[in-house]
Design a protein around this motif. Structure first.
Motif, short mmCIF file in Angstrom:
data_model
loop_
_atom_site.label_atom_id
_atom_site.label_comp_id
_atom_site.label_asym_id
_atom_site.label_seq_id
_atom_site.Cartn_x
_atom_site.Cartn_y
_atom_site.Cartn_z
N THR A 80 4.66 45.77 0.73
CA THR A 80 4.11 46.09 -0.58
C THR A 80 4.44 47.54 -0.92
N LEU A 81 4.41 47.86 -2.19
CA LEU A 81 4.72 49.22 -2.62
C LEU A 81 3.74 50.23 -2.04
N ASP A 82 2.48 49.83 -1.89
CA ASP A 82 1.47 50.73 -1.34
C ASP A 82 1.72 51.06 0.13
N ALA A 83 2.39 50.16 0.84
CA ALA A 83 2.62 50.38 2.27
C ALA A 83 3.80 51.30 2.53
N LEU A 84 4.66 51.50 1.55
CA LEU A 84 5.90 52.24 1.77
C LEU A 84 5.69 53.71 2.13
#
Length: 472
Positions: A365-369
């Motif tokens: 997910t984008l938040d994990a990047l």
């Protein structure tokens, strides 16, 4: 004359034959590439490979090293299939003539299929000489009857190879080779040396069997065109597909003749003719059709790909199993040592699989990047960068490009350079110029790719200098 190792001797000799054929094949191709680069340089273009590499095309070392690619792929594949046929005919089939005719028929069909789109000399020599050597030697050197316990050993080998194939099939996707390179090769010094050797010399064998569309640079010679406007438009159109105009007739990949609003394109075997207007409207499709109609190596490429995927891992299993069996035979009996070698191979294959990344890059997910990009584990960082690249995400929003460009991990810098192929921030150009001078060629190559894709004109001079001075 019988020996304890008929299979190893037979396959080893088959690989020696494959290496001889492959060296000659690549050497002939290198000479043709040398001449092609000469005419490209004469026409005023930048050559790839550059002027530092071109003189080596006439040397035997690049041909020999490049030939190893064919030896360890198609050579291995043909040798193992030949060995299996020889074993099957001698033991289960008891050397009966009826089965011999079946095997000979399959052999003839394979050679015919190889030349279906036009006769190809060197691949045909692979298909004829390697089986002849392997089968003859195995029939002469192998015992008349299977030794005691050999059936159990063969069964265990079959089960072990099947188990490893099932386990590794979980990684079977478009990114398999990249995963192997990033996680098993570029993570250690021996693997880095192997990777560098591979990328340094695979240009040479690849050039021997690429079709027109796959070649990095294509050449054409143009004659009989009267309209200057059409001439300029044709040169621009073909240039956009990496076709370069040379002046020497008979030396180009494609001969083009334009007469009365008709264009005729002639490759090595086939010719395509169409209206000039239609060609301008459907340039891509016309060039693809031309490439396909002149592609005589299509089946050889397919066989090489299958051999790389199946044959090469099997020969690695065979070699390592043989080494382990010899070690265990110092203090175990013959059959127990063979079984112990099989067990060790299975454990090693499972261990290597464990070192591969689990999960798919699409599940991020984008938040994990951000957290993964700053992780202490380089594999997390590389995985995040691969996800960013696959999804065309602008790296600038993470504000980590400068730090990552100095990262000690080669895969991290590689995927950073690749990821910078998309984006809008002007600072990306400076970062790519830095990465273009990276000591590892894989990283520098991706930086060149990204600069070209982003069309950074200020970096053009540095890009040309890098290409001209590179030793790859």
């Amino acid at each position: 004359m019988k020996t304890r190792f008929p299979a190893s001797i037979s396959v080893g000799t088959g690989l020696l034959m494959a290496q001889i054929i492959a060296t000659v094949q690549v050497f002939i191709s290198n000479l043709a590439l040398h001449e092609k680069m000469f005419w490209i340089a004469q026409a005023g273009y930048l050559t790839v490979p550059n002027q530092k590499i071109i003189p080596t095309l006439k040397m035997l070392t690049p041909a020999f090293n490049g030939g190893l690619f064919f030896t360890l792929t198609i050579g291995v594949g043909i040798s193992l299939v030949s060995l299996a046929c020889a074993w099957a005919w001698k033991y289960p089939c008891r050397l009966k003539k009826g089965f011999l005719f079946v095997f000979l028929g399959l052999w003839a069909v394979s050679i015919t299929a190889l030349n279906r789109h036009g006769f190809v000399l060197m691949p045909t020599l692979h298909a004829i000489l390697i089986p002849a050597v392997v089968v003859t030697l195995y029939l002469v050197l192998s015992p008349n009857d299977l030794e005691r316990g050999s059936r159990l050993t063969l069964l265990l080998h079959f089960l072990a190879i099947s188990l490893l194939a099932i386990l590794w099939s979980t990684q079977m996707n478009a990114g398999l080779y990249l995963n192997i390179r990033d996680n098993l090769l570029l993570s250690n010094a021996p693997g880095i040396h192997f990777n560098d050797f591979y990328y340094h010399y695979t240009l040479y064998p690849a050039e021997t069997f690429r079709n027109l569309n796959q070649k990095l640079i294509k050449t054409y010679h143009l004659s009989k065109i009267e309209n200057a406007r059409d001439h300029k438009r044709l040169k621009r159109k073909l240039g956009s597909y990496d076709y370069l105009l040379i002046n020497e007739k008979g030396k180009a990949d494609v001969e083009i003749v334009v007469e009365k609003e008709r264009i005729r394109l002639s490759g090595s075997r086939q010719t395509i003719e169409t209206d000039l207007k239609i060609f301008f409207e459907n340039t891509r499709q016309t060039l693809q059709d031309l490439s396909k109609s002149n592609d005589t190596y299509i089946h050889f490429r397919a066989a090489t790909s299958i051999s790389l995927l199946v044959g090469f891992p099997m020969i690695l299993y065979w070699v390592f199993n043989g080494l382990m069996s010899r070690v265990f035979s110092l203090f175990l009996g013959r059959q127990p040592s063979a079984i112990a070698g099989i067990i060790v191979c299975c454990l090693l294959g499972a261990l290597l699989l464990f070192l591969m990344p689990l999960g798919d890059k699409k599940d991020l997910t984008l938040d994990a990047l951000p957290g993964m990009l700053t992780s202490d584990d380089w594999k997390d960082t590389a995985r995040a960068l691969r996800h960013i690249n696959a999804n065309n995400i602008d790296l600038y929003q993470f504000n980590l490009t400068q730090d990552l460009s100095q990262h000690p991990s080669i895969p991290v810098r590689y995927w950073l350079a690749r990821g910078l192929s998309v984006g809008r921030h002007p600072d990306d150009e400076a970062h790519l110029i830095t990465l273009m001078q990276d000591p590892h060629p894989n990283v520098a190559c991706q930086a060149l790719y990204s600069i070209g894709k982003r069309k950074f004109r200020k970096a053009t001079a540095k890009l040309l200098e890098t290409i001209e001075m590179s030793d790859h």
